[in-house]
Design an enzyme around this catalytic site. Structure first.
Site, PDB file in Angstrom:
ATOM      1  N   TRP A 158     -27.146 -18.578  33.153  1.00 17.55           N
ATOM      2  CA  TRP A 158     -26.843 -18.729  34.576  1.00 17.55           C
ATOM      3  C   TRP A 158     -27.993 -19.441  35.258  1.00 17.55           C
ATOM      4  O   TRP A 158     -29.103 -19.497  34.733  1.00 17.55           O
ATOM      5  CB  TRP A 158     -26.532 -17.382  35.213  1.00 17.55           C
ATOM      6  CG  TRP A 158     -27.694 -16.511  35.543  1.00 17.55           C
ATOM      7  CD1 TRP A 158     -28.421 -15.765  34.682  1.00 17.55           C
ATOM      8  CD2 TRP A 158     -28.241 -16.280  36.845  1.00 17.55           C
ATOM      9  NE1 TRP A 158     -29.388 -15.074  35.355  1.00 17.55           N
ATOM     10  CE2 TRP A 158     -29.304 -15.368  36.690  1.00 17.55           C
ATOM     11  CE3 TRP A 158     -27.928 -16.745  38.126  1.00 17.55           C
ATOM     12  CZ2 TRP A 158     -30.065 -14.928  37.766  1.00 17.55           C
ATOM     13  CZ3 TRP A 158     -28.684 -16.297  39.193  1.00 17.55           C
ATOM     14  CH2 TRP A 158     -29.729 -15.401  39.001  1.00 17.55           C
ATOM     15  N   ASP A 176     -31.775 -16.301  28.005  1.00 17.15           N
ATOM     16  CA  ASP A 176     -32.249 -15.166  27.219  1.00 17.15           C
ATOM     17  C   ASP A 176     -32.714 -15.663  25.849  1.00 17.15           C
ATOM     18  O   ASP A 176     -32.155 -16.624  25.304  1.00 17.15           O
ATOM     19  CB  ASP A 176     -31.130 -14.135  27.026  1.00 17.15           C
ATOM     20  CG  ASP A 176     -30.874 -13.324  28.291  1.00 17.15           C
ATOM     21  OD1 ASP A 176     -31.743 -13.337  29.188  1.00 17.15           O
ATOM     22  OD2 ASP A 176     -29.809 -12.694  28.384  1.00 17.15           O
TER      23      ASP A 176
END
Lengths: 191, 404
Positions: free
Chosen positions: A107, A126
């Site tokens: 995102w 991540d």
């Protein structure tokens, strides 16, 4: 007393009642002056023994145009991050620790760089494939939106498109400058 | 005198029978669930795996726990006979072949009875509790998938098989609706509703008009279920009721949580939050819960002069505000000892309030239990694990007809 004075009086009483009982006056004062001190509060960790990173030695980028400590939750790029800071885990603000794999899907948020007052588009990727680093937990939610706007959400576990969904830590990669606070030059978000 | 006491002691111990040898290999069983029992999700940070721990809120007795893999989800049968946990594991710990499945537990021994295999790699891995739900007909279990294309998996619990996967582009999470349906929140502020027939076959789907404006004031996805309705709370503190009794959701008029502070709201609102929000706002993870019998909505609230107002939609609450949803009125305020990130309420007539909290003076974290009516702090549990991501008591239906 004007009605405004009465409001002020009532509010200060309420604040005083609450804060004196909880011994929070100092912290509250700081908050009133600078709301950005949020992640430093213990309340960010309610109900959870999240590691705060307060004993982790600081570091710098060495670039005056990119100020702050990337191992600290109040580093400017982390305005929408939610997770362990890779810079405390053998990686950096923009790279994964050795052996971990950066998720290609993620995102996007925007944060203001205090050095040039510009808003930058930040990709919150991540790093995946190893156990959690379990250091420097940081959760800031500026301009973050719920899961039905996944491209603006940090609750989603973004280890997608990686061989393993095991979560290691999070990075905040600068991908460009934004036109406005929402990254598209549109309406400003105040949440 | 001392000699006499010692002698007496020796005589007494000699008179006691020796301990009988005990049976090896015994495991406890658990009694029928009670209304004050709750599961909580203990999220283990080092491996992002979860455990569901079952405790008795009356004495914080630790009853049992379930191992639950990465980002698990829990559902409880309405008659409390079974518990279903959706989980994800890897063959070699954090790597190797991925397995996604639903584990079925019997609520007398909490040993895994069955595993239902799910399509590999679909299950959404995120904290939201709205990723899995039983339908109104509890034979069927719906699971939300995100990869990041979204879909809904339907599981038949009777035959213990995964039946189907329905793509739901642009729509997210699951809210049980009607006899055999689920509604989902879509990015434009509308809901998509899927309806299944008595065999679990998709019978229809319908996308409604937007019922909130996600650009102006997004709603939080952790909704409270009260009776047949869902109650969503927005970032700024409005409540959006959604009647989910029928085949399609019916959207009620939104109302404001912060009405009671209207006397303080005027210029303070403007001063503190740029006209966007009142002085108090909802915040937290599992920030809202409902009590069906009492028609009450419980919401974690914090003052914006603490949180600053920006990015504070997950900010922990200092108070729990309790509302009568029929009259849309605030009934009472429960002041927490410190602050809380998640809460839930037991379903009985003398409800307990469960809170994942931290005391601000000592910074001590605990699972706190309050009397939900009087607001009195009752007891707490410190050694709960790593991080409490939410609570799940047994459903009210499990105790229908019982007097407590």
């Amino acid at each position: 007393m004007t009605s405004i004075d009465r409001w002020v009086d009532r509010l200060s009483r309420r604040v005083a009642e609450r804060t004196s009982r909880r011994g929070l006056l100092g912290r509250l004062g700081k908050l009133l002056l600078g709301a950005a001190a949020l992640p430093l509060l213990p309340v960010a960790r309610a109900g959870a023994a999240f590691p705060s990173g307060r004993d982790v030695p600081p570091t710098t980028t060495g670039n005056p145009g990119d100020p702050g400590n990337p191992r600290s939750c109040d580093y400017w790029r982390y305005c929408g991050i939610d997770g362990f800071l890779c810079s405390c885990c053998g990686g950096s603000a923009s790279s994964c620790p050795p052996g971990a794999v950066m998720s290609p899907i993620t995102w996007i948020g925007t944060c203001e760089n205090p050095a040039d007052r510009k808003h930058y588009i930040i990709s919150y990727n991540d790093c995946c494939g190893k156990q959690g680093c379990n250091r420097c937990f940081c959760n800031r939610n500026e301009r973050e939106e719920p899961e039905y706007r996944p491209q603006k959400n940090n609750e989603i576990h973004w280890c997608l498109g990686t061989p393993s969904t095991a979560y290691t830590c999070s990075v905040a990669v600068v991908v460009g400058t934004a036109l406005g606070e929402d990254g598209a030059g549109g309406a400003q978000r105040n949440w | 005198m001392r000699v006499a006491a010692t002698l007496l002691c020796l005589v007494a111990s000699a008179a006691q029978a020796e301990l009988a040898p005990e049976t090896l290999g015994r495991s406890e069983r658990v009694a029928r669930p009670e209304p004050h029992w709750t599961f909580y999700l203990d999220f283990q940070l080092a491996n992002f795996q979860g455990r569901y721990v079952l405790i008795d809120g009356d004495d914080v007795e630790y009853l049992a726990h379930l191992s639950a893999g990465q980002f698990p989800s829990l559902a409880i049968a309405p008659d409390a006979s079974e518990v279903y946990v959706a989980e994800t594991t890897y063959a070699y710990g954090s790597r190797g072949e991925r397995h996604d499945f639903v584990t079925v537990y019997d609520t007398t021994d909490y040993a895994a009875q069955d595993h239902i295999t799910l399509p590999t790699g679909r299950r959404a891995l995120m904290a939201s509790r709205q990723r899995m739900t039983l339908l109104g007909d509890p034979r069927f279990l719906a699971i939300y998938n995100y990869r990041p294309a979204t879909s809904v998996s339907l599981v038949d619990l009777k035959s213990r098989v995964h039946l189907s996967e329905t793509p739901v582009p642009g729509c997210h999470l699951l809210y049980a609706t009607g006899p055999r349906g689920v509604s989902m929140l879509c990015g434009d502020g509308s809901m998509l509703t899927l309806r299944f027939d008595e065999h679990g076959v998709l019978a229809g789907q319908e996308r409604g008009e937007p019922f909130f404006d996600p650009d102006a004031d997004p709603i939080k996805t952790n909704a409270a279920r009260i009776g047949q309705s869902w109650y969503f709370v927005s970032y700024a503190g409005d409540v959006y009721p959604v009647d989910a009794a029928g085949e399609r959701p019916v959207f009620g008029e939104p109302w404001a949580l912060v009405d009671h502070d209207v006397e303080e709201a005027g210029w303070i609102r403007a001063l503190l939050s740029g006209g966007k929000a009142g002085p108090w706002k909802p915040g937290g993870m599992q920030l809202a819960a409902g009590h069906t019998g009492r028609k009450e909505l419980y919401v974690l609230m914090h003052p914006t002069f603490w949180s600053g107002g920006l990015g504070d939609h997950d900010f922990p609450g200092a108070e729990v505000w309790v509302f009568d949803v029929a009259r849309r009125e605030r009934l009472r305020v429960i002041e927490l000892r410190g602050v809380g990130t998640s809460l839930n309420v037991s379903p009985d007539a003398e409800p307990l309030l469960f809170v994942a909290g931290v005391e601000l003076d000592t910074e001590e974290q605990g699972l706190e239990i309050y009397d939900a009516q009087s607001g009195e702090f009752l007891r707490e549990m410190h050694e709960y694990g790593d991080a409490i991501l939410g609570f799940r008591p047994f459903p009210a239906a499990a105790f229908a007809g019982e007097q407590r």
